[in-house]
Write an enzyme that holds these catalytic residues in place. Structure first.
Site, PDB file in Angstrom:
ATOM      1  N   HIS A  83       0.866  -1.179   0.000  1.00 49.38           N
ATOM      2  CA  HIS A  83       0.000   0.000   0.000  1.00 49.38           C
ATOM      3  C   HIS A  83       0.900   1.226   0.000  1.00 49.38           C
ATOM      4  CE1 HIS A  83       0.970  -0.645   4.224  1.00 49.38           C
ATOM      5  NE2 HIS A  83       0.353   0.456   4.604  1.00 49.38           N
ATOM      6  N   HIS A  85       1.321   3.906   2.190  1.00 44.48           N
ATOM      7  CA  HIS A  85       1.633   4.684   3.389  1.00 44.48           C
ATOM      8  C   HIS A  85       3.138   4.961   3.452  1.00 44.48           C
ATOM      9  CE1 HIS A  85      -2.347   3.534   5.640  1.00 44.48           C
ATOM     10  NE2 HIS A  85      -2.525   4.375   4.643  1.00 44.48           N
ATOM     11  N   ASP A  87       5.663   4.588   5.288  1.00 43.95           N
ATOM     12  CA  ASP A  87       6.728   3.672   5.714  1.00 43.95           C
ATOM     13  C   ASP A  87       6.872   2.482   4.761  1.00 43.95           C
ATOM     14  OD1 ASP A  87       4.151   3.025   6.703  1.00 43.95           O
ATOM     15  OD2 ASP A  87       4.988   1.631   8.170  1.00 43.95           O
ATOM     16  N   HIS A  88       6.087   2.441   3.674  1.00 40.76           N
ATOM     17  CA  HIS A  88       6.118   1.256   2.797  1.00 40.76           C
ATOM     18  C   HIS A  88       6.578   1.515   1.363  1.00 40.76           C
ATOM     19  CE1 HIS A  88       4.235  -1.667   5.554  1.00 40.76           C
ATOM     20  NE2 HIS A  88       3.876  -0.544   6.142  1.00 40.76           N
ATOM     21  N   HIS A 197       5.648  -5.499   9.590  1.00 39.89           N
ATOM     22  CA  HIS A 197       6.373  -5.129  10.808  1.00 39.89           C
ATOM     23  C   HIS A 197       6.438  -6.342  11.725  1.00 39.89           C
ATOM     24  CE1 HIS A 197       6.023  -0.914   9.598  1.00 39.89           C
ATOM     25  NE2 HIS A 197       4.794  -1.230   9.213  1.00 39.89           N
TER      26      HIS A 197
HETATM   27 ZN   LIG Z   1       3.438   0.053   7.997  1.00 38.94          ZN
END
Ligand SMILES: [Zn+2]
Length: 286
Positions: A83, A85, A87-88, A197
């Site tokens: 996705h 977001h 952090d990805h 994570h």
């Molecule tokens: Zn994440």
């Protein structure tokens, strides 16, 4: 700890910048972005040896990208994002620059530019493996998990995490869709889950069932809180989340709001504006 756990070797440590082999086909590189929401940081996975698919390049960090390229080199052919977001997916553009690999995700959004938008059922057929996209809206409407068919291993992004709670932030996050997506994943007969994570999850069905019962329990608590006279998400948070650190209060409010929207869709509560995080709610009369 169960008897089952006692027989297993301890999980490989999560250390940024060091690739660790999780199976003959899968390696993991941890990004250096630990935090309250990201746990130890974002896991980047490399699938395949001769032809490599990178799943979630993570943050745009030179050292992290060095570690990915050091591990996959010019065999990296695909860059997949679960996705968009922050952090990805932000590392995708620079990783593409360095490798020429094709960027694939559900859509171009939040700064990510995909070469090919992909949907549920899309398959990468590599010489050594097959990866199938599974659309799993809930945490984000454009969330995809990826199933490594040979190993029945699911790369779950933020749909399922190890060690931290998945945030459902309306309106893009949707609790009803999230529960539906969990039910779908449960049907995949998984052997394990490689989360965005935390460590590998070896008992997928058990973990999915815990996720579902946790959410349904919370939903009932939210409904009871409205029944007891709480009106807003903020009031419900102070009733239900005792000793919550300040940093997590906004997340808890989003989560309660997500439950309220689902309860409204189920016909159990009423809100003036279901998309307003500050809205007042009441039990549906009649
Ligand atoms: Zn994440």
């Amino acid at each position: 700890m169960t008897d089952l756990d006692a027989d297993r070797p301890p999980p490989k440590p999560l250390v940024p910048g060091v690739a660790s082999a999780l199976s003959p086909m899968v390696r993991r590189v941890l990004a250096p972005n630990p935090g309250v929401m990201t746990g130890p940081g974002t896991n980047t996975y490399l699938v395949g040896i001769d032809e490599v698919a990178v799943i979630d390049p993570g943050i745009d960090d030179a050292g992290h990208l060095d570690a990915i390229v050091g591990c996959g080199g010019d065999r990296i052919r695909w860059i997949l994002c679960t996705h968009t977001h922050p952090d990805h997916s932000p590392g995708a553009a620079e990783l593409k620059k360095r490798t020429g690999a094709e960027v694939l995700a559900f859509d171009s959004r939040d700064g990510l530019e995909v070469d090919t938008p992909i949907a549920d059922g899309f398959r990468i057929e590599a010489t050594e493996f097959r990866l199938r996209a599974v659309h799993t809206p809930g945490h984000a409407s454009n969330h995809l998990c990826y199933l490594l068919e040979e190993e029945r291993l699911l790369f779950s992004g933020d749909h399922i995490m190890q060690g931290s709670t998945v945030v459902i932030a309306p309106p893009d996050g949707d609790m009803a869709a999230y529960l539906d997506s969990l039910a779908r994943i449960r049907e995949l007969r998984l052997r394990s889950i490689a989360p965005g994570h935390g460590h590998l999850i070896d008992a997928p069905t058990q973990v999915i069932d815990e996720y579902v019962s946790h959410r349904l329990e919370r939903e009932q608590q939210v409904l009871d809180a409205v029944g007891a006279g709480d009106r807003t998400a903020a009031e419900i948070v102070s009733r239900l989340y005792v000793d919550l650190i300040d940093e997590l209060v906004p997340r808890a409010k989003q989560s309660v709001h997500a439950h309220l929207r689902k309860l409204a869709a189920d016909g159990l509560v009423d809100g003036a504006d279901i998309d307003d995080p500050e809205a007042a709610w009441s039990l549906k009369s009649g």
